[in-house]
Write an enzyme that holds these catalytic residues in place. Structure first.
Site, PDB file in Angstrom:
ATOM      1  N   TYR A 228       7.363   5.532  -5.849  1.00 54.89           N
ATOM      2  CA  TYR A 228       7.937   4.187  -5.991  1.00 54.89           C
ATOM      3  C   TYR A 228       9.331   4.169  -6.633  1.00 54.89           C
ATOM      4  O   TYR A 228       9.928   3.101  -6.761  1.00 54.89           O
ATOM      5  CB  TYR A 228       6.976   3.310  -6.806  1.00 54.89           C
ATOM      6  CG  TYR A 228       5.651   3.103  -6.105  1.00 54.89           C
ATOM      7  CD1 TYR A 228       5.573   2.296  -4.972  1.00 54.89           C
ATOM      8  CD2 TYR A 228       4.489   3.732  -6.546  1.00 54.89           C
ATOM      9  CE1 TYR A 228       4.373   2.114  -4.300  1.00 54.89           C
ATOM     10  CE2 TYR A 228       3.282   3.563  -5.879  1.00 54.89           C
ATOM     11  CZ  TYR A 228       3.228   2.754  -4.769  1.00 54.89           C
ATOM     12  OH  TYR A 228       2.037   2.583  -4.099  1.00 54.89           O
TER      13      TYR A 228
ATOM     14  N   HIS B 191      -2.848  -4.953   2.133  1.00 57.77           N
ATOM     15  CA  HIS B 191      -3.843  -4.229   2.936  1.00 57.77           C
ATOM     16  C   HIS B 191      -5.212  -4.894   2.912  1.00 57.77           C
ATOM     17  O   HIS B 191      -6.136  -4.434   3.571  1.00 57.77           O
ATOM     18  CB  HIS B 191      -3.982  -2.793   2.422  1.00 57.77           C
ATOM     19  CG  HIS B 191      -2.666  -2.119   2.178  1.00 57.77           C
ATOM     20  ND1 HIS B 191      -1.713  -1.976   3.167  1.00 57.77           N
ATOM     21  CD2 HIS B 191      -2.113  -1.579   1.052  1.00 57.77           C
ATOM     22  CE1 HIS B 191      -0.648  -1.359   2.664  1.00 57.77           C
ATOM     23  NE2 HIS B 191      -0.871  -1.118   1.385  1.00 57.77           N
TER      24      HIS B 191
ATOM     25  N   ASP C 118      -2.895 -16.278   4.835  1.00 56.38           N
ATOM     26  CA  ASP C 118      -3.059 -17.704   5.143  1.00 56.38           C
ATOM     27  C   ASP C 118      -2.066 -18.565   4.370  1.00 56.38           C
ATOM     28  O   ASP C 118      -1.506 -19.519   4.912  1.00 56.38           O
ATOM     29  CB  ASP C 118      -4.493 -18.162   4.834  1.00 56.38           C
ATOM     30  CG  ASP C 118      -5.488 -17.678   5.883  1.00 56.38           C
ATOM     31  OD1 ASP C 118      -5.047 -17.254   6.971  1.00 56.38           O
ATOM     32  OD2 ASP C 118      -6.702 -17.727   5.615  1.00 56.38           O
TER      33      ASP C 118
ATOM     34  N   HIS D 125       8.060  -3.147   1.444  1.00 57.42           N
ATOM     35  CA  HIS D 125       7.312  -2.106   0.720  1.00 57.42           C
ATOM     36  C   HIS D 125       8.323  -1.056   0.290  1.00 57.42           C
ATOM     37  O   HIS D 125       9.146  -0.622   1.110  1.00 57.42           O
ATOM     38  CB  HIS D 125       6.260  -1.444   1.622  1.00 57.42           C
ATOM     39  CG  HIS D 125       5.251  -2.409   2.155  1.00 57.42           C
ATOM     40  ND1 HIS D 125       4.148  -2.797   1.438  1.00 57.42           N
ATOM     41  CD2 HIS D 125       5.208  -3.080   3.317  1.00 57.42           C
ATOM     42  CE1 HIS D 125       3.454  -3.668   2.151  1.00 57.42           C
ATOM     43  NE2 HIS D 125       4.083  -3.863   3.299  1.00 57.42           N
ATOM     44  N   LEU D 126       8.260  -0.660  -0.953  1.00 59.85           N
ATOM     45  CA  LEU D 126       9.191   0.364  -1.440  1.00 59.85           C
ATOM     46  C   LEU D 126       8.967   1.691  -0.717  1.00 59.85           C
ATOM     47  O   LEU D 126       9.913   2.359  -0.319  1.00 59.85           O
ATOM     48  CB  LEU D 126       8.977   0.572  -2.944  1.00 59.85           C
ATOM     49  CG  LEU D 126       9.352  -0.618  -3.832  1.00 59.85           C
ATOM     50  CD1 LEU D 126       8.561  -0.582  -5.122  1.00 59.85           C
ATOM     51  CD2 LEU D 126      10.837  -0.638  -4.103  1.00 59.85           C
ATOM     52  N   SER D 127       7.702   2.054  -0.578  1.00 60.44           N
ATOM     53  CA  SER D 127       7.372   3.335   0.039  1.00 60.44           C
ATOM     54  C   SER D 127       7.205   3.164   1.551  1.00 60.44           C
ATOM     55  O   SER D 127       7.045   2.040   2.034  1.00 60.44           O
ATOM     56  CB  SER D 127       6.078   3.884  -0.573  1.00 60.44           C
ATOM     57  OG  SER D 127       4.995   2.998  -0.283  1.00 60.44           O
TER      58      SER D 127
HETATM   59  C1  DHK Z   1       3.158  -1.109  -3.200  1.00 59.70           C
HETATM   60  C2  DHK Z   1       1.860  -0.935  -3.556  1.00 59.70           C
HETATM   61  O1  DHK Z   1       1.443  -1.311  -4.761  1.00 59.70           O
HETATM   62  C3  DHK Z   1       0.892  -0.271  -2.670  1.00 59.70           C
HETATM   63  O2  DHK Z   1      -0.421  -0.750  -2.848  1.00 59.70           O
HETATM   64  C4  DHK Z   1       1.285  -0.382  -1.203  1.00 59.70           C
HETATM   65  C5  DHK Z   1       3.644  -0.839  -1.838  1.00 59.70           C
HETATM   66  C6  DHK Z   1       2.727   0.033  -1.011  1.00 59.70           C
HETATM   67  C7  DHK Z   1       5.092  -0.387  -1.849  1.00 59.70           C
HETATM   68  O3  DHK Z   1       5.412   0.633  -1.270  1.00 59.70           O
HETATM   69  O4  DHK Z   1       5.929  -1.112  -2.415  1.00 59.70           O
HETATM   70  O5  DHK Z   1       0.441   0.389  -0.425  1.00 59.70           O
END
Ligand code: DHK
Length: 152
Positions: free
Chosen positions: A26, A83, A90, A103-105
């Site tokens: 992250y 997820h 909704d 998403h950061l990753s």
């Molecule tokens: C951040 C989270 O907390 C994970 O549960 C996700 C996401 C990915 C991120 O990449 O910012 O799977």
């Protein structure tokens, strides 16, 4: 000069731990660092920001509901709720606001359960794998959708 358009930036569970949480995945920036760069970038784009984080699904949903009629668009990093949460999807659909998911990753290079996000169904666009820069790109996309620069 038209009033700056307000964007709700929502961060879900565990994103308050950024900086110390699994930095190899992250990154080293804290959520406060990300908020600061978002604020600077938003200003240059003619947007104002309401930047928030909660570990609680219901709180995020309340904020989305309150954003109806107030915010012009939403940037959301739903954390793990992406997820799992139909309720968050909704709320975003009900907002009828343009949504960019971040998403950061790169969720496609990780465990298979991370490859599906319910939230994506409400999103105009999804940005993943670019770290904190993804938030800035999401703001640019929203500014473009909202024509913010033109009216600011
Ligand atoms: C951040 C989270 O907390 C994970 O549960 C996700 C996401 C990915 C991120 O990449 O910012 O799977």
């Amino acid at each position: 000069m038209a009033k700056a358009k307000s964007v709700l930036v929502l961060n879900g569970p565990n994103l308050n731990l950024l900086g110390s949480r699994e930095p190899a995945i992250y990154g080293h920036e804290t959520l406060a660092d990300i908020e600061k760069s978002c604020r600077e970038h938003a200003q240059s784009l003619g947007l104002t920001l309401d930047f928030r984080q909660s570990n609680h699904e219901g709180v995020l949903i309340d904020w989305i509901q309150q954003g109806r009629g107030k915010a012009a668009g939403i940037v959301v990093n739903p954390g793990g709720l992406g997820h799992s949460s139909v309720a968050l999807l909704d709320a975003l659909l009900a907002s009828e606001l343009p949504v960019i998911e971040v998403h950061l990753s790169n969720i496609f290079r990780r465990e298979s359960f991370r490859r599906h996000s319910f939230v994506s169904e409400a999103a105009r666009g999804v940005i993943c794998g670019l770290g904190a820069h993804g938030y800035l790109l999401a703001l640019e996309a929203l500014a473009d959708i909202l024509g913010a620069k033109k009216d600011a």
